[in-house]
Design a protein around this motif. Structure first.
Motif, mmCIF file in Angstrom:
data_model
loop_
_atom_site.group_PDB
_atom_site.id
_atom_site.type_symbol
_atom_site.label_atom_id
_atom_site.label_comp_id
_atom_site.label_asym_id
_atom_site.label_seq_id
_atom_site.Cartn_x
_atom_site.Cartn_y
_atom_site.Cartn_z
ATOM 1 N N ASN A 2 0.846 -1.186 0.000
ATOM 2 C CA ASN A 2 0.000 0.000 0.000
ATOM 3 C C ASN A 2 0.886 1.242 0.000
ATOM 4 N N LEU A 3 0.288 2.364 -0.309
ATOM 5 C CA LEU A 3 1.008 3.639 -0.322
ATOM 6 C C LEU A 3 0.181 4.685 0.396
ATOM 7 N N VAL A 4 0.812 5.373 1.338
ATOM 8 C CA VAL A 4 0.219 6.554 1.972
ATOM 9 C C VAL A 4 1.232 7.686 1.856
ATOM 10 N N VAL A 5 0.855 8.733 1.150
ATOM 11 C CA VAL A 5 1.694 9.923 1.024
ATOM 12 C C VAL A 5 1.017 11.044 1.794
ATOM 13 N N ILE A 6 1.732 11.618 2.752
ATOM 14 C CA ILE A 6 1.213 12.710 3.572
ATOM 15 C C ILE A 6 1.968 13.974 3.174
ATOM 16 N N ILE A 7 1.230 14.950 2.660
ATOM 17 C CA ILE A 7 1.850 16.185 2.183
ATOM 18 C C ILE A 7 1.489 17.323 3.133
ATOM 19 N N ALA A 8 2.499 17.989 3.659
ATOM 20 C CA ALA A 8 2.302 19.236 4.393
ATOM 21 C C ALA A 8 2.430 20.393 3.413
ATOM 22 N N ASP A 9 1.866 21.521 3.756
ATOM 23 C CA ASP A 9 1.832 22.668 2.847
ATOM 24 C C ASP A 9 2.609 23.835 3.463
ATOM 25 N N ASP A 10 3.675 24.252 2.777
ATOM 26 C CA ASP A 10 4.482 25.399 3.217
ATOM 27 C C ASP A 10 5.193 25.148 4.547
ATOM 28 N N LEU A 11 5.493 23.905 4.868
ATOM 29 C CA LEU A 11 6.177 23.594 6.126
ATOM 30 C C LEU A 11 7.677 23.791 5.957
ATOM 31 N N GLY A 12 8.260 24.633 6.782
ATOM 32 C CA GLY A 12 9.678 24.931 6.675
ATOM 33 C C GLY A 12 10.567 23.755 7.022
ATOM 34 N N TYR A 13 11.767 23.769 6.467
ATOM 35 C CA TYR A 13 12.753 22.699 6.656
ATOM 36 C C TYR A 13 13.094 22.510 8.133
ATOM 37 N N PRO A 21 -5.446 -3.660 -1.803
ATOM 38 C CA PRO A 21 -4.349 -2.703 -2.006
ATOM 39 C C PRO A 21 -4.898 -1.294 -2.202
ATOM 40 N N PHE A 22 -4.256 -0.319 -1.578
ATOM 41 C CA PHE A 22 -4.753 1.047 -1.688
ATOM 42 C C PHE A 22 -3.597 2.032 -1.786
ATOM 43 N N ALA A 23 -3.895 3.161 -2.364
ATOM 44 C CA ALA A 23 -2.970 4.292 -2.422
ATOM 45 C C ALA A 23 -3.753 5.527 -2.005
ATOM 46 N N THR A 24 -3.345 6.135 -0.913
ATOM 47 C CA THR A 24 -4.042 7.293 -0.368
ATOM 48 C C THR A 24 -3.078 8.460 -0.257
ATOM 49 N N VAL A 25 -3.430 9.579 -0.864
ATOM 50 C CA VAL A 25 -2.664 10.815 -0.741
ATOM 51 C C VAL A 25 -3.428 11.727 0.211
ATOM 52 N N VAL A 26 -2.796 12.034 1.351
ATOM 53 C CA VAL A 26 -3.404 12.914 2.351
ATOM 54 C C VAL A 26 -2.728 14.272 2.195
ATOM 55 N N SER A 27 -3.447 15.175 1.550
ATOM 56 C CA SER A 27 -2.866 16.433 1.099
ATOM 57 C C SER A 27 -3.369 17.570 1.980
ATOM 58 N N TYR A 28 -2.678 17.760 3.121
ATOM 59 C CA TYR A 28 -3.096 18.810 4.047
ATOM 60 C C TYR A 28 -2.857 20.198 3.443
#
Length: 480
Positions: A36-47, A249-256
């Motif tokens: 499975n795939l889980v991609v968690i995206i933060a938005d504008d999060l500094g390094y 099987p699943f692929a979930t993109v969690v796009s905060y």
């Protein structure tokens, strides 16, 4: 726990065991469940904002735990320092300039024909969908609003979220049960006014955009009038989706959209950041606390369904953090959102898959967001990925002491901005009318010393590589 030294005996043995496990898994895919795939995206999060990167001011226990369970990529990169083109690169697995998409539409420009993924450009998720994966996009899209560009037309069975660049975190106004900070140019420069739990201030170049205009929260295609605090709602939807997909099987993109403006934090999260005196920074901290809580709940859900060892989890930010409206720190890097210095394109990134990817490790070799498609498709399909992808499969070496030879990382952005990194060397041209600078990132991570005059031959080598790649790219589209 600190990472094992990559060349220690214990480190080499541990890496060897996991590498052997990975090779066995790849050679015998029929004996293993499809990953499975889980991609968690933060938005504008500094390094430099999370605990895993050494910042103890704002607690991020879930992101830090994810890093301990896998590989913390200290040279994680995206292909643009703006949201939309960065996400276009991630989902296509290609440099977005290959289809002329260097721009970042905002507001009504999201509806322009040139905004978003071109209808003919596929995503790597479409390959997974065709192979029987349950696919979901939860949260921010920002890749087009016309029917051929919607998430459900680009490989996602299910979509919950919004289509533009940002969104208020609660319905309103009035904004209830949150602390809010809004940019307001009608006030005198540097002036702030507080009314209840809302702070208005003239502290940035623009007024707070009308993020919600023609941009509803959607459940698939149906607008919602009511929702909870949006970060928590995205988390709830992600948890529900993963739970419903657990048997296949699943692929979930969690796009905060956190920690992107507007600045809004729940009263509880704001209170938990009471150790921070600055009111702007305190609201930002509450937003990051909610994001981290969401990461923790997603990981708990995978654990509850006994899916962690079968799931590749990747966390990254779509670009570096801005400073004027958010306070997001890129320390120790130079620049931020919209810049091709490291602070704009080098981002916090974690890869985790117990038993396949080493735990509690650090990877200094550059890992690019394009590598997600190039890595997961062979795992999922037991076949070579499409030959037009620009990423590489990182599983054979990530977190180990056998990195590949240095590859070029290429950037092109509007107004003539361009950059290229190869090995320790990087050139940056901030704008077409600006000088070209050369940096040695190995000794000068903050890009403070321009070496173009002392290493002209090295600069010419990098420029030649950039120009060679540029010949394959069409002209950039515009919103004119």
């Amino acid at each position: 726990m600190l990472p094992l030294p990559p060349n220690s005996i214990v480190g080499r043995v541990a890496a060897g065991v996991i590498l052997a496990s990975f090779l066995s898994w790849m050679q015998n895919p029929a004996k293993a469940s499809p990953p499975n795939l889980v991609v968690i995206i933060a938005d504008d999060l500094g390094y430099g904002e999370t605990g895993m990167m050494g910042n103890a001011e704002i607690p991020t226990p879930a992101i830090d735990a994810l890093a301990r369970s896998g590989v913390r990529c200290t040279s994680g990169y995206v292909t643009s320092s703006y949201c939309s083109p960065s996400r276009a690169g991630f989902l296509s697995g290609r440099y977005q300039s290959r289809f002329g998409y260097d721009l970042n539409p905002t507001g009504e420009r999201n509806h322009h024909p040139n905004a978003g993924l071109p209808p003919e450009q596929s995503t790597f998720v479409q390959h997974l969908q065709a192979a029987g994966y349950q696919t979901s996009l939860i949260g921010k899209w920002h890749l087009g609003t016309r029917p051929p560009q919607l998430p459900t037309a680009k490989g996602f069975d299910r979509f919950f979220g919004f289509l533009h660049e940002g969104h208020f975190y609660v319905p309103g106004p009035p904004f209830e049960n949150v602390w809010t900070m809004l940019r307001d140019r009608s006030l005198a420069a540097g002036q702030f006014q507080t009314n209840g739990n809302t702070i208005r201030g003239n502290y940035a170049r623009i007024n707070e955009p009308a993020y919600d205009a023609n941009n509803p929260v959607l459940q698939d295609s149906q607008p919602l009038d009511e929702w909870k605090y949006l970060t928590d709602t995205i988390t709830e939807q992600a948890v529900e989706t993963i739970s419903q997909s657990a048997s296949s099987p699943f692929a979930t993109v969690v796009s905060y959209n956190a920690v992107h403006s507007p600045m809004q934090a729940t009263l509880e999260d704001h209170e938990s950041a009471r150790h921070i005196q600055d009111p702007q920074r305190r609201i930002f901290a509450g937003m990051l606390i909610a994001l981290d809580r969401g990461v923790g709940r997603i990981l708990e859900t995978l654990d509850h369904h006994h899916l962690r060892q079968d799931t590749l989890v990747i966390f990254f930010s779509d670009n570096g953090g801005p400073t004027a409206e958010l306070t997001s720190s890129n320390a120790p890097l130079r620049g931020g959102k919209g810049s091709l210095y490291e602070g704009g394109v080098r981002i916090p990134m974690v890869w985790s898959m117990p038993g396949v990817i080493p735990a509690d490790a650090e990877e200094q070799t550059p890992v690019l967001s394009l590598d997600i498609a190039a890595t997961f498709l062979p795992m999922a399909l037991n076949d070579s990925p499409p030959n037009n992808l620009d990423g590489i499969n990182v599983l054979p070496w990530i977190g180990r002491d056998t990195p590949p030879s240095a590859r070029p990382l290429w950037w092109r952005m509007p107004r003539g901005a361009r950059a290229l990194r190869q090995g320790k060397w990087k050139f940056v041209q901030a704008r077409k009318d600006q000088p070209i600078e050369l940096f040695d990132l190995e000794s000068d991570l903050s890009e403070s010393e321009d070496l173009s005059a002392s290493h002209p031959d090295r600069l010419q080598e990098l420029l030649a590589v950039w120009e060679s790649m540029q010949t394959d790219m069409p002209p950039a589209k515009t919103l004119q």
